[in-house]
Design an enzyme around this catalytic site. Structure first.
Site, PDB file in Angstrom:
ATOM      1  N   TYR A 146      73.364  21.578   1.550  1.00  0.00           N
ATOM      2  CA  TYR A 146      72.812  22.890   1.179  1.00  0.00           C
ATOM      3  C   TYR A 146      71.441  23.014   1.857  1.00  0.00           C
ATOM      4  O   TYR A 146      70.445  23.386   1.233  1.00  0.00           O
ATOM      5  CB  TYR A 146      72.677  23.049  -0.339  1.00  0.00           C
ATOM      6  N   ASP A 193      70.342  19.926  -2.509  1.00  0.00           N
ATOM      7  CA  ASP A 193      69.559  21.073  -2.972  1.00  0.00           C
ATOM      8  C   ASP A 193      70.514  22.241  -3.219  1.00  0.00           C
ATOM      9  O   ASP A 193      70.481  23.250  -2.512  1.00  0.00           O
ATOM     10  CB  ASP A 193      68.508  21.441  -1.914  1.00  0.00           C
ATOM     11  N   CYS A 207      67.261  23.804  -9.389  1.00  0.00           N
ATOM     12  CA  CYS A 207      66.558  24.944  -9.984  1.00  0.00           C
ATOM     13  C   CYS A 207      67.117  25.289 -11.362  1.00  0.00           C
ATOM     14  O   CYS A 207      66.652  26.246 -11.990  1.00  0.00           O
ATOM     15  CB  CYS A 207      66.621  26.161  -9.060  1.00  0.00           C
TER      16      CYS A 207
END
Length: 224
Positions: A79, A148, A175
């Site tokens: 990613y 990520d 996140c």
């Protein structure tokens, strides 16, 4: 319906407007410059970049500190977007080391190929991560992995494929803490442990927290 302003760390400001399903650039350049990891990056104003102006360098520093890349080690940047982590790891492992970046978004792939063209040992693979791993477009063994993923997380399939490649360490940038926890459970079920975890308030006045975790095989931890 919406107005978006992008103020880059390179000093560019672009304003776009969304109306009737169409995005129109109102003012500023179509591409913007960002400065991070000791490099200048050029990418579309609508492309992905961290919102907080200190986020890119903060996350790069955390990933490098936790992974501790060594000269000659190979790495995957999954990613990978425009290549922020791939470039940072490349600066540590040296020009002869092999690094593979996987990204599915066309804008991200184009930005990575443009911004990393001075790093010939970085291969940019345009594909979904799960597809690239399943079809062996990314081949192991590998020493280091940077994960990520989007807010939904990497998922059990990707985690298992990463583990199968036998890296000594994985840096997971997340996140969403809940998705991160689900993926850490998959690592744990396969005999890995969360060796370190850092949290960053990159989205002030919201509930969102960015995490960077270091995952290692449990046997490797016991040898330390």
């Amino acid at each position: 319906e919406a107005v978006e302003a992008v103020a880059s760390t390179g000093g560019d400001v672009t304003v776009t407007a969304l109306a009737d399903g169409a995005v129109t650039r109102v003012d500023g350049p179509a591409t913007v410059r960002e400065v991070a990891a000791g490099r200048e990056w050029t990418l579309p104003a609508s492309g992905f970049w961290q919102v907080h102006p200190a986020a890119a360098d903060t996350l790069v520093d955390a990933v490098l500190d936790l992974l501790d890349p060594r000269p000659g080690e190979s790495a995957w940047d999954l990613y990978g977007g425009a290549g922020l982590f791939a470039a940072a790891v490349a600066s540590r492992v040296g020009p002869a080391a092999r690094i593979t970046l996987v990204e599915s978004a066309a804008q991200g792939v184009a930005a990575a190929r443009e911004n990393l063209r001075d790093l010939p040992r970085v291969e940019v693979v345009a594909a979904r991560v799960e597809t690239a791993l399943a079809r062996r477009r990314v081949t192991g063994p590998v020493d280091l992995v940077v994960l990520d993923p989007p807010r939904t997380g990497a998922g059990a399939r990707v985690v298992r494929d990463v583990i199968a490649a036998g890296p000594r360490a994985v840096a997971y940038v997340a996140c969403d803490p809940a998705a991160f926890a689900r993926d850490v459970r998959t690592f744990a079920d396969a005999g890995w442990e969360l060796a370190a975890l850092r949290g960053f308030d990159l989205f002030p006045m919201t509930q969102h927290v960015e995490l960077v975790g270091l995952l290692r095989p449990r046997a490797a931890l016991n040898r330390r």
